[in-house]
Design an enzyme around this catalytic site. Structure first.
Site, PDB file in Angstrom:
ATOM      1  N   TYR A   1       1.660   5.145  -2.647  1.00  0.00           N
ATOM      2  CA  TYR A   1       1.951   6.555  -2.334  1.00  0.00           C
ATOM      3  C   TYR A   1       3.367   6.935  -2.744  1.00  0.00           C
ATOM      4  CZ  TYR A   1      -2.541   6.205  -0.252  1.00  0.00           C
ATOM      5  OH  TYR A   1      -3.882   5.986  -0.103  1.00  0.00           O
TER       6      TYR A   1
ATOM      7  N   ARG B   1     -10.748 -10.411 -11.888  1.00  0.00           N
ATOM      8  CA  ARG B   1      -9.461  -9.956 -12.394  1.00  0.00           C
ATOM      9  C   ARG B   1      -8.518 -11.148 -12.477  1.00  0.00           C
ATOM     10  NH1 ARG B   1      -6.255  -6.969  -7.387  1.00  0.00           N
ATOM     11  NH2 ARG B   1      -4.647  -6.832  -8.972  1.00  0.00           N
ATOM     12  N   ARG B   2      -7.348 -10.930 -13.041  1.00  0.00           N
ATOM     13  CA  ARG B   2      -6.287 -11.943 -13.114  1.00  0.00           C
ATOM     14  C   ARG B   2      -6.762 -13.242 -13.771  1.00  0.00           C
ATOM     15  NH1 ARG B   2      -5.516 -11.010  -7.173  1.00  0.00           N
ATOM     16  NH2 ARG B   2      -3.865  -9.489  -6.889  1.00  0.00           N
TER      17      ARG B   2
ATOM     18  N   HIS C   1      -9.603   0.515 -11.053  1.00  0.00           N
ATOM     19  CA  HIS C   1      -9.169   1.527 -10.055  1.00  0.00           C
ATOM     20  C   HIS C   1      -7.684   1.849 -10.233  1.00  0.00           C
ATOM     21  CE1 HIS C   1      -8.201   3.369  -6.204  1.00  0.00           C
ATOM     22  NE2 HIS C   1      -7.405   2.356  -5.896  1.00  0.00           N
ATOM     23  N   PHE C   2      -6.850   0.806 -10.360  1.00  0.00           N
ATOM     24  CA  PHE C   2      -5.431   1.169 -10.377  1.00  0.00           C
ATOM     25  C   PHE C   2      -4.975   1.657 -11.748  1.00  0.00           C
ATOM     26  CE2 PHE C   2      -4.701  -3.609 -10.426  1.00  0.00           C
ATOM     27  CZ  PHE C   2      -4.004  -3.702 -11.617  1.00  0.00           C
ATOM     28  N   HIS C   3      -5.775   1.387 -12.780  1.00  0.00           N
ATOM     29  CA  HIS C   3      -5.405   2.017 -14.055  1.00  0.00           C
ATOM     30  C   HIS C   3      -5.774   3.502 -14.058  1.00  0.00           C
ATOM     31  CE1 HIS C   3      -4.498  -2.027 -15.553  1.00  0.00           C
ATOM     32  NE2 HIS C   3      -3.714  -1.378 -16.394  1.00  0.00           N
TER      33      HIS C   3
ATOM     34  N   HIS D   1       0.808  -1.217   0.000  1.00  0.00           N
ATOM     35  CA  HIS D   1       0.000   0.000   0.000  1.00  0.00           C
ATOM     36  C   HIS D   1       0.843   1.270   0.000  1.00  0.00           C
ATOM     37  CE1 HIS D   1      -3.588   2.163  -0.472  1.00  0.00           C
ATOM     38  NE2 HIS D   1      -3.131   3.011   0.427  1.00  0.00           N
TER      39      HIS D   1
HETATM   40 FE1  HAS Z   1      -5.916   2.124  -4.240  1.00  0.00          FE
HETATM   41  C1  HAS Z   1      -6.255  -1.279  -4.568  1.00  0.00           C
HETATM   42  C2  HAS Z   1      -7.945   2.091  -1.509  1.00  0.00           C
HETATM   43  C3  HAS Z   1      -5.452   5.539  -3.837  1.00  0.00           C
HETATM   44  C4  HAS Z   1      -3.292   2.030  -6.475  1.00  0.00           C
HETATM   45  N1  HAS Z   1      -4.971   0.659  -5.313  1.00  0.00           N
HETATM   46  C5  HAS Z   1      -5.266  -0.680  -5.318  1.00  0.00           C
HETATM   47  C6  HAS Z   1      -4.370  -1.371  -6.189  1.00  0.00           C
HETATM   48  C7  HAS Z   1      -3.500  -0.433  -6.699  1.00  0.00           C
HETATM   49  C8  HAS Z   1      -3.902   0.835  -6.149  1.00  0.00           C
HETATM   50  C9  HAS Z   1      -2.338  -0.680  -7.628  1.00  0.00           C
HETATM   51  O1  HAS Z   1      -9.101   0.028   0.402  1.00  0.00           O
HETATM   52  C10 HAS Z   1      -4.423  -2.845  -6.543  1.00  0.00           C
HETATM   53  C11 HAS Z   1      -3.424  -3.684  -5.849  1.00  0.00           C
HETATM   54  C12 HAS Z   1      -3.574  -5.129  -6.302  1.00  0.00           C
HETATM   55  O2  HAS Z   1      -2.965  -5.483  -7.308  1.00  0.00           O
HETATM   56  O3  HAS Z   1      -4.340  -5.848  -5.670  1.00  0.00           O
HETATM   57  N2  HAS Z   1      -6.620   3.547  -2.952  1.00  0.00           N
HETATM   58  C13 HAS Z   1      -7.442   3.322  -1.913  1.00  0.00           C
HETATM   59  C14 HAS Z   1      -7.718   4.584  -1.230  1.00  0.00           C
HETATM   60  C15 HAS Z   1      -7.026   5.555  -1.909  1.00  0.00           C
HETATM   61  C16 HAS Z   1      -6.317   4.893  -2.972  1.00  0.00           C
HETATM   62  C17 HAS Z   1      -8.594   4.794  -0.040  1.00  0.00           C
HETATM   63  N3  HAS Z   1      -4.650   3.517  -5.024  1.00  0.00           N
HETATM   64  C18 HAS Z   1      -4.619   4.856  -4.718  1.00  0.00           C
HETATM   65  C19 HAS Z   1      -3.560   5.499  -5.452  1.00  0.00           C
HETATM   66  C20 HAS Z   1      -2.951   4.506  -6.186  1.00  0.00           C
HETATM   67  C21 HAS Z   1      -3.650   3.273  -5.904  1.00  0.00           C
HETATM   68  C22 HAS Z   1      -3.226   6.965  -5.365  1.00  0.00           C
HETATM   69  C23 HAS Z   1      -1.804   4.578  -7.117  1.00  0.00           C
HETATM   70  C24 HAS Z   1      -1.116   5.641  -7.376  1.00  0.00           C
HETATM   71  N4  HAS Z   1      -6.934   0.690  -3.262  1.00  0.00           N
HETATM   72  C25 HAS Z   1      -7.669   0.888  -2.137  1.00  0.00           C
HETATM   73  C26 HAS Z   1      -8.167  -0.418  -1.647  1.00  0.00           C
HETATM   74  C27 HAS Z   1      -7.670  -1.384  -2.518  1.00  0.00           C
HETATM   75  C28 HAS Z   1      -6.904  -0.660  -3.516  1.00  0.00           C
HETATM   76  C29 HAS Z   1      -8.998  -0.692  -0.473  1.00  0.00           C
HETATM   77  C30 HAS Z   1      -7.877  -2.894  -2.425  1.00  0.00           C
HETATM   78  C31 HAS Z   1      -8.982  -3.341  -3.283  1.00  0.00           C
HETATM   79  C32 HAS Z   1      -9.108  -4.846  -3.261  1.00  0.00           C
HETATM   80  O4  HAS Z   1     -10.093  -5.324  -2.714  1.00  0.00           O
HETATM   81  O5  HAS Z   1      -8.234  -5.552  -3.793  1.00  0.00           O
HETATM   82  C33 HAS Z   1      -6.971   7.028  -1.539  1.00  0.00           C
HETATM   83  O6  HAS Z   1      -5.641   7.417  -1.312  1.00  0.00           O
HETATM   84  C34 HAS Z   1      -7.608   7.910  -2.549  1.00  0.00           C
HETATM   85  C35 HAS Z   1      -7.749   9.348  -2.038  1.00  0.00           C
HETATM   86  C36 HAS Z   1      -7.960  10.314  -3.165  1.00  0.00           C
HETATM   87  C37 HAS Z   1      -8.876  11.279  -3.201  1.00  0.00           C
HETATM   88  C38 HAS Z   1      -8.972  12.168  -4.432  1.00  0.00           C
HETATM   89  C39 HAS Z   1      -8.415  13.581  -4.187  1.00  0.00           C
HETATM   90  C40 HAS Z   1      -8.423  14.344  -5.470  1.00  0.00           C
HETATM   91  C41 HAS Z   1      -7.419  15.164  -5.905  1.00  0.00           C
HETATM   92  C42 HAS Z   1      -7.540  15.797  -7.268  1.00  0.00           C
HETATM   93  C43 HAS Z   1      -7.889  17.266  -7.213  1.00  0.00           C
HETATM   94  C44 HAS Z   1      -8.232  17.758  -8.582  1.00  0.00           C
HETATM   95  C45 HAS Z   1      -8.097  19.032  -9.014  1.00  0.00           C
HETATM   96  C46 HAS Z   1      -8.504  19.383 -10.427  1.00  0.00           C
HETATM   97  C47 HAS Z   1      -7.568  20.103  -8.162  1.00  0.00           C
HETATM   98  C48 HAS Z   1      -9.831  11.509  -2.099  1.00  0.00           C
HETATM   99  C49 HAS Z   1      -6.192  15.428  -5.105  1.00  0.00           C
HETATM  100  C50 HAS Z   1      -9.923  19.860 -10.405  1.00  0.00           C
HETATM  101  C51 HAS Z   1     -10.392  20.353 -11.724  1.00  0.00           C
HETATM  102  C52 HAS Z   1     -11.684  20.548 -12.056  1.00  0.00           C
HETATM  103  C53 HAS Z   1     -12.031  21.104 -13.396  1.00  0.00           C
HETATM  104  C54 HAS Z   1     -12.810  20.158 -11.163  1.00  0.00           C
END
Ligand code: HAS
Length: 544
Positions: free
Chosen positions: A224, A436-437, A371-373, A220
């Protein structure tokens, strides 16, 4: 304008070029495997689907990212922490690069020989050749050396600038590498203590739940480690490129520290559906997972504030008036911005995954692949792509031409379209239960599986479009290497309020590391003792 030290540029470019070579080979494997999964092509008998999937995952998720990140962090350390790398830091960077490269070459050869078809998560009890695990160990040790180089550069800068807060980029590079050092301890123990002796046959059986827990202790925070360099670009570089200011230096530092605290003790949210871990500790780690969402929300706030301040300074009106003043035709902004925009649904998907009840619906389905793509392969990758349009010219003494800029915009659009099709279909069909997989199968024409087929074809089409995107970005990298000579600025933003003092406590490394360790000890001690007492072990299996 301060120019970049050209000798340091070679170290940076060695990493960047290796990263894009990995992206190209991983992209070929990805496109082929996507077409097989979508039922568009069948592979010759001597190439396995899972072999390609392993090569794709390892090269894209582990190699492309790690090389790019280390190259980028070294560039920032050189530029902001003294103007050039100290000899010891540079040496550590080169040794690290060499060791990682030896590991990568061995690993890829072993995968292509069909001796390590264990996917990028290398879950036991699937058993690869010992050389695969040795290769992984070399990559990790190499990355540690590079991390030490960055710490060394930072320490020396601090000594020479007593009492001053470190430059924001340098500070963020140190947090990113610190997070990496703490996180990789888990995978290093798994590989060295469990997997290598077991794959050599020195021990017969493996404690599977322990090995998966050690993997996710690392897995995990790994995400980050990918995200934080993208955030460095959003916080530090983007304000300069758009002609604005960093909203708050202190907020940016605090958000990075919160990642160090909360990104590690949360690995169980990848194991919510697994037996052998008590529900109390799963609950505790889910609570901590929700804490790690906070620094991303702070980042979103900070980015909106930066855009809003710029808008106001240029007379923009209304809630979204700032949209009109942003430099849409500048790929250095456009590509990372698309990454930010897409991170909104991508992050929301993560919040869904982390909610235990909903995880039961999506776990091990194509939703997670979707999700991860969106996260790593879009928000992070597009930001990295956007970085190269100024980084390569800055470190090689060249300038971006309008034609390259245009091609960069096209590449970004191609990527977004391909990803919309591919990841959108993955999310949808995942909710319909498609696992998946797995390679292509209609499960004996089962009615549920038949419903998945159109989405899986759409995934394949998206994958082909993304492969065009890979070719375009590789073309752009080559063009940037041959761009006209000239001077390109390394863009570093300034805080909006220069009188705002950065709180000293944000650089009390012992304090933050202590809290991080305390949280890790809290979240993992009891479950690890349970696992070590668990006598359920398994022999190894070669399932391919
Ligand atoms: Fe995830 C599975 C939970 C973030 C990558 N994640 C994965 C896997 C990968 C991955 C690779 O809780 C699969 C692993 C595998 O092979 O099994 N993930 C989260 C949570 C977050 C999260 C809570 N993941 C990421 C990030 C990744 C990533 C970042 C890669 C870089 N993830 C999970 C969970 C799994 C999981 C479970 C397991 C699932 C399972 O069952 O297998 C959080 O960090 C996300 C928080 C993000 C936000 C968004 C904030 C938005 C921002 C953009 C602002 C935009 C602007 C532009 C300013 C709350 C900062 C605005 C413009 C306008 C015009 C409106």
């Amino acid at each position: 304008m301060k120019t970049f030290d050209r000798k340091d540029g070679r170290l940076v470019m060695a990493h960047i070029l290796f990263a894009f070579a990995a992206l190209l080979i991983g992209g070929i494997a990805g496109a082929l495997q996507g077409m097989v999964r979508g039922g568009v092509v069948t592979l010759p008998a001597n190439i396995g689907y899972y072999e390609l999937l392993t090569a794709h995952g390892v090269l894209m998720a582990l190699i492309f990212t790690t090389y790019f990140i280390i190259g980028f962090l070294y560039s920032g350390a050189s530029h902001t922490l003294g103007g050039s790398l100290l000899p010891a830091a540079k040496k550590l960077g080169w040794y690290g690069c060499l060791m990682m490269s030896v590991g990568t070459v061995i690993g890829v050869v072993v995968i292509l020989l069909g001796k390590a078809t264990v996917l990028y998560t290398f879950y036991a009890p699937m058993k690869a050749s010992p050389w695969f695990y040795i290769a992984l160990a070399l990559v990790v040790i190499g990355s540690w050396l590079s991390g030490y180089g960055i710490f060394y550069q930072y320490r020396k800068w601090k000594k020479g600038n007593a009492g001053k807060p470190s430059p924001l980029f340098g500070y963020m590079a140190v947090v990113t590498m610190l997070l990496w050092q703490v996180a990789t301890i888990g995978v290093a123990i798994e590989v060295v203590v469990q997997l290598i002796p077991w794959s050599f046959g020195w021990v017969d059986r493996i404690n599977v739940v322990l090995s998966r827990t050690l993997f996710w202790y690392f897995g995990h925070p790994l995400v980050y480690f990918w995200l934080l360099p993208a955030y460095i670009c959003w916080y530090v570089i983007i304000p300069k490129i758009i002609g604005g200011r960093i909203f708050s230096d202190a907020l940016a530092r605090l958000s990075f520290m919160l990642f160090l605290l909360f990104s590690i003790p949360v690995g169980f949210h990848h194991q919510l559906m697994e037996p052998g871990i008590s529900s109390f500790w799963k609950f505790a780690q889910v609570v901590l997972t929700f804490m790690v969402i906070v620094p991303s929300l702070m980042t979103a706030f900070s980015m909106f504030a930066t855009f809003e301040m710029l808008g106001r300074s240029k007379g923009a009106k209304g809630l979204f008036g700032w949209l009109k003043v942003l430099p849409w035709k500048d790929v250095r902004f456009f590509a990372p911005f698309m990454g930010m925009l897409i991170f909104i649904p991508a992050g929301a998907g993560g919040v869904i995954n982390a909610s235990a009840q909903m995880n039961a619906v999506v776990h091990n389905t194509l939703w997670v692949t979707g999700h991860f793509h969106l996260t790593v392969a879009t928000s992070v990758a597009l930001t990295f792509f956007g970085i190269i349009y100024w980084l390569i010219p800055a470190v090689t003494g060249r300038v971006l031409t309008p034609a390259m800029n245009r091609r960069g915009i096209v590449q970004t659009i191609v990527w977004c379209v391909g990803m919309f099709l591919m990841s959108g279909s993955m999310h949808t069909v995942g909710l319909m239960g498609s696992p998946r997989r797995t390679a292509y199968t209609t499960y004996n024409d089962h009615p549920d599986a038949i419903l998945w087929m159109p989405y899986e074809t759409a995934m394949a089409i998206g994958g082909i479009i993304l492969f065009v995107g890979v070719l375009l970005i590789v073309w752009n990298v080559i063009s940037l290497m041959r761009a006209p000579k000239g001077v390109t600025e390394y863009p570093i933003g300034e805080p909006a309020d220069k009188s705002e003092t950065t709180p000293r406590f944000l650089e009390r490394w012992g304090l933050w590391l202590g809290i991080a360790v305390a949280l890790i000890v809290f979240a993992y001690t009891v479950p690890l003792i349970d696992m070590l007492n668990n006598t359920v072990t398994s022999p190894g299996y070669v399932t391919w």
